[in-house]
Design a protein around this motif. Sequence first.
Motif, PDB file in Angstrom:
ATOM      1  N   VAL A 455       1.001  -1.199   0.083  1.00  0.00           N
ATOM      2  CA  VAL A 455       0.296  -0.244  -0.075  1.00  0.00           C
ATOM      3  C   VAL A 455       0.855   1.189   0.005  1.00  0.00           C
ATOM      4  O   VAL A 455       1.758   1.251   0.835  1.00  0.00           O
ATOM      5  CB  VAL A 455      -0.981  -0.088   1.261  1.00  0.00           C
ATOM      6  CG1 VAL A 455      -1.833   1.199   1.085  1.00  0.00           C
ATOM      7  CG2 VAL A 455      -1.851  -1.123   1.307  1.00  0.00           C
ATOM      8  N   LEU A 456       0.418   2.038  -1.005  1.00  0.00           N
ATOM      9  CA  LEU A 456       1.199   3.406  -1.065  1.00  0.00           C
ATOM     10  C   LEU A 456       0.543   4.421  -0.218  1.00  0.00           C
ATOM     11  O   LEU A 456      -0.774   4.582  -0.405  1.00  0.00           O
ATOM     12  CB  LEU A 456       1.262   3.935  -2.385  1.00  0.00           C
ATOM     13  CG  LEU A 456       2.070   5.262  -2.809  1.00  0.00           C
ATOM     14  CD1 LEU A 456       3.682   5.109  -2.281  1.00  0.00           C
ATOM     15  CD2 LEU A 456       1.961   5.743  -4.207  1.00  0.00           C
ATOM     16  N   VAL A 457       1.114   4.869   0.603  1.00  0.00           N
ATOM     17  CA  VAL A 457       0.705   6.112   1.565  1.00  0.00           C
ATOM     18  C   VAL A 457       1.260   7.337   1.566  1.00  0.00           C
ATOM     19  O   VAL A 457       2.509   7.357   1.170  1.00  0.00           O
ATOM     20  CB  VAL A 457       0.557   5.683   3.153  1.00  0.00           C
ATOM     21  CG1 VAL A 457      -0.238   4.499   3.314  1.00  0.00           C
ATOM     22  CG2 VAL A 457       2.081   5.263   3.629  1.00  0.00           C
ATOM     23  N   ASP A 458       0.687   8.547   1.545  1.00  0.00           N
ATOM     24  CA  ASP A 458       1.157   9.649   1.744  1.00  0.00           C
ATOM     25  C   ASP A 458       0.322  10.577   2.941  1.00  0.00           C
ATOM     26  O   ASP A 458      -0.541  11.103   2.801  1.00  0.00           O
ATOM     27  CB  ASP A 458       0.985  10.378   0.523  1.00  0.00           C
ATOM     28  CG  ASP A 458       1.588  12.009   0.339  1.00  0.00           C
ATOM     29  OD1 ASP A 458       2.196  12.250   1.627  1.00  0.00           O
ATOM     30  OD2 ASP A 458       1.627  12.583  -0.533  1.00  0.00           O
ATOM     31  N   VAL A 491       6.091   9.565   2.776  1.00  0.00           N
ATOM     32  CA  VAL A 491       5.495   8.830   1.491  1.00  0.00           C
ATOM     33  C   VAL A 491       6.150   7.503   1.499  1.00  0.00           C
ATOM     34  O   VAL A 491       7.514   7.490   1.261  1.00  0.00           O
ATOM     35  CB  VAL A 491       5.858   9.577   0.287  1.00  0.00           C
ATOM     36  CG1 VAL A 491       5.193   8.915  -1.158  1.00  0.00           C
ATOM     37  CG2 VAL A 491       5.195  11.240   0.396  1.00  0.00           C
ATOM     38  N   ALA A 492       5.402   6.380   1.694  1.00  0.00           N
ATOM     39  CA  ALA A 492       6.026   5.256   1.489  1.00  0.00           C
ATOM     40  C   ALA A 492       5.020   4.164   1.226  1.00  0.00           C
ATOM     41  O   ALA A 492       3.962   4.263   0.970  1.00  0.00           O
ATOM     42  CB  ALA A 492       6.456   5.028   3.136  1.00  0.00           C
ATOM     43  N   ARG A 493       5.751   2.776   1.026  1.00  0.00           N
ATOM     44  CA  ARG A 493       4.903   1.701   0.956  1.00  0.00           C
ATOM     45  C   ARG A 493       5.001   0.835   2.066  1.00  0.00           C
ATOM     46  O   ARG A 493       6.076   0.549   2.846  1.00  0.00           O
ATOM     47  CB  ARG A 493       5.297   0.974  -0.396  1.00  0.00           C
ATOM     48  CG  ARG A 493       5.353   1.624  -1.477  1.00  0.00           C
ATOM     49  CD  ARG A 493       5.558   0.596  -2.963  1.00  0.00           C
ATOM     50  NE  ARG A 493       5.446   1.156  -4.094  1.00  0.00           N
ATOM     51  CZ  ARG A 493       4.387   1.300  -4.626  1.00  0.00           C
ATOM     52  NH1 ARG A 493       3.392   0.896  -4.109  1.00  0.00           N
ATOM     53  NH2 ARG A 493       4.360   1.756  -5.804  1.00  0.00           N
ATOM     54  N   VAL A 494       3.568   0.536   2.537  1.00  0.00           N
ATOM     55  CA  VAL A 494       3.570  -0.249   3.956  1.00  0.00           C
ATOM     56  C   VAL A 494       2.597  -1.204   3.975  1.00  0.00           C
ATOM     57  O   VAL A 494       1.818  -1.525   2.837  1.00  0.00           O
ATOM     58  CB  VAL A 494       3.308   0.566   5.033  1.00  0.00           C
ATOM     59  CG1 VAL A 494       4.225   1.861   5.327  1.00  0.00           C
ATOM     60  CG2 VAL A 494       1.924   1.289   4.627  1.00  0.00           C
ATOM     61  N   LEU A 498      -0.758  -1.465   8.831  1.00  0.00           N
ATOM     62  CA  LEU A 498      -0.030  -0.310   9.218  1.00  0.00           C
ATOM     63  C   LEU A 498      -0.566   0.859   8.374  1.00  0.00           C
ATOM     64  O   LEU A 498      -0.647   2.096   8.997  1.00  0.00           O
ATOM     65  CB  LEU A 498       1.581  -0.453   8.941  1.00  0.00           C
ATOM     66  CG  LEU A 498       2.325   0.777   9.240  1.00  0.00           C
ATOM     67  CD1 LEU A 498       2.355   1.213  10.811  1.00  0.00           C
ATOM     68  CD2 LEU A 498       3.754   0.420   9.059  1.00  0.00           C
ATOM     69  N   ALA A 499      -1.051   0.683   7.333  1.00  0.00           N
ATOM     70  CA  ALA A 499      -1.445   1.777   6.353  1.00  0.00           C
ATOM     71  C   ALA A 499      -2.872   2.343   6.980  1.00  0.00           C
ATOM     72  O   ALA A 499      -3.240   3.408   6.936  1.00  0.00           O
ATOM     73  CB  ALA A 499      -1.886   1.218   4.831  1.00  0.00           C
ATOM     74  N   ALA A 500      -3.659   0.971   7.564  1.00  0.00           N
ATOM     75  CA  ALA A 500      -4.753   1.511   8.263  1.00  0.00           C
ATOM     76  C   ALA A 500      -4.560   2.448   9.519  1.00  0.00           C
ATOM     77  O   ALA A 500      -5.483   3.474   9.819  1.00  0.00           O
ATOM     78  CB  ALA A 500      -5.441   0.038   8.665  1.00  0.00           C
ATOM     79  N   GLU A 501      -3.645   2.224  10.372  1.00  0.00           N
ATOM     80  CA  GLU A 501      -3.277   2.617  11.231  1.00  0.00           C
ATOM     81  C   GLU A 501      -2.956   4.248  10.989  1.00  0.00           C
ATOM     82  O   GLU A 501      -3.156   5.231  11.692  1.00  0.00           O
ATOM     83  CB  GLU A 501      -2.156   2.399  12.243  1.00  0.00           C
ATOM     84  CG  GLU A 501      -2.753   0.846  13.024  1.00  0.00           C
ATOM     85  CD  GLU A 501      -1.619   0.437  13.829  1.00  0.00           C
ATOM     86  OE1 GLU A 501      -1.132   1.291  14.808  1.00  0.00           O
ATOM     87  OE2 GLU A 501      -1.284  -0.627  13.755  1.00  0.00           O
TER      88      GLU A 501
END
Length: 504
Positions: A455-458, A491-494, A498-501
């Motif tokens: 999952v990509l998050v920013d 900005v990371a892939r997780v 962890l993306a939900a948190e």
Amino acid sequence: MTTTAQSTRQSSRADDAVTRILARHGGAASGASTPGAAVDDEPGYDGDQLDLAERNALRRVGGLASELSTELTDVTEVEYRQLRLERVVLAGVWSSANASADDAENSLRELAALAETAGSTVLDGVLQRRDTPDPGTWLGSGKAAELKDVVAAAGADTVIADGELSPSQRRALEDIVKVKVIDRTALILDIFAQHAKSKEGKAQVELAQLEYLLPRLRGWGESMSRQAGGRVAGGEGIGSRGPGETKIELDRRRIRTRMAKLRREIKEMRPARETRRQSRRRGAVPSVVIAGYTNAGKSSLLNRLTGAGVLVEDALFATLDPTVRRSQTPDGRTMTLSDTVGFVRSLPTQLVEAFRSTLEEVGEADVLLHVVDASHPDPEGQISAVRDVLAEVGTHGGDGPVEVVVLNKCDQADPEVVSRLLRRERGSVVVSARTGEGLDALRDRIAEVLPHPEVLVDVVVPYSRGDLVSRVHSTGEVLSTEHTEAGTRVVARVAPDLAAELTA
């Protein structure tokens, strides 16, 4: 070429093979060697090696009656010989239909290394060529008589057969050579019994020993006579006599009871190991397992990659209890590296079954580092043997981990052999755990094949939640970070949890 001339030539070739093996392993002609020498004379990356010092202090010393005991002590009523291996003669059978002369020589050389690991001195050996092992004496009556002369001349007290003997074959061979005879399986079990340290490892080895011993129980003298049943054994009561239970039947029952208890104990230990695996999975920590043939350099490689300081010894089956250490990929992701028990040709079925729960660690991994001794005379045979065992426990192929073949000991290997293996095993990495050569390439290869977060998050993480930022760095793939007034922009892939948190 006449049949007689061909037979003479084959016999001469077998004798030459035995001579080469003895020269390398310290036979009668070259003097005894000291087993268990350290792999490396530069011990810095291997740590203090306190376990090795402890093992050497307990090593069997030839000629002493009070050796380190590894035999089963609770079987008292049957003929169960203690494995006090001191001065041994090796015996091998070579079938040209199933193996080449080189295969037979490599197998006997490996048997010599196993014998030395068990604490014995290899004095001599015989290698018999025949289509199939003799059903009576395994070697055949003529070769068995020759073996008797070799044993007497060398002053040996034990013969080790390079194969698995049936109970009748062992007894028949002992009747001829007049010394104790054991087979390859009993030798490997004895080594495992010496080296197991953890509670689970000891239980697994004892279970394997009992499974091997059960069909080989043999009584003697009054052990085969019937006992009186009921109270008559104590001199009480006419009419209460019965056939009762023979001593050998009693021992079989005791062994089966003990095996059932060991299986329960091993099963009860499994949840704790599974809990540790689930904890690593919840933390999205990818796992790498190091597996391979025994003495291929797996523990040395683990020490090089993690500084674990686990025991390293130039002996077969130096490692039995798995070791797990944390490490990092070049791009900063945390991973676990696990060292596992080594494999060997014709690994006893009892050991495969007993160590099945431990070998499940391989199936749960994301990446399998298959370590190969590139300096070995038959590295392809080692690769096949390891894959056969992994397939037997269901951890190779299909949905198993990504396999990376690591060609170790390149500083000692023939460059032509290394080139041949590189052509055969695509994507393999050439390293030397001893010198450190190729380790950077191996780390890059591990980072390449490890699963990447999905999952990509920013997101902007408040400064009060520095723990989340730390988890992103340890388990994710950070693309960029920026410190703002509101917090740390990441900005990371997780992983999905962890993306939900982070986005909650």
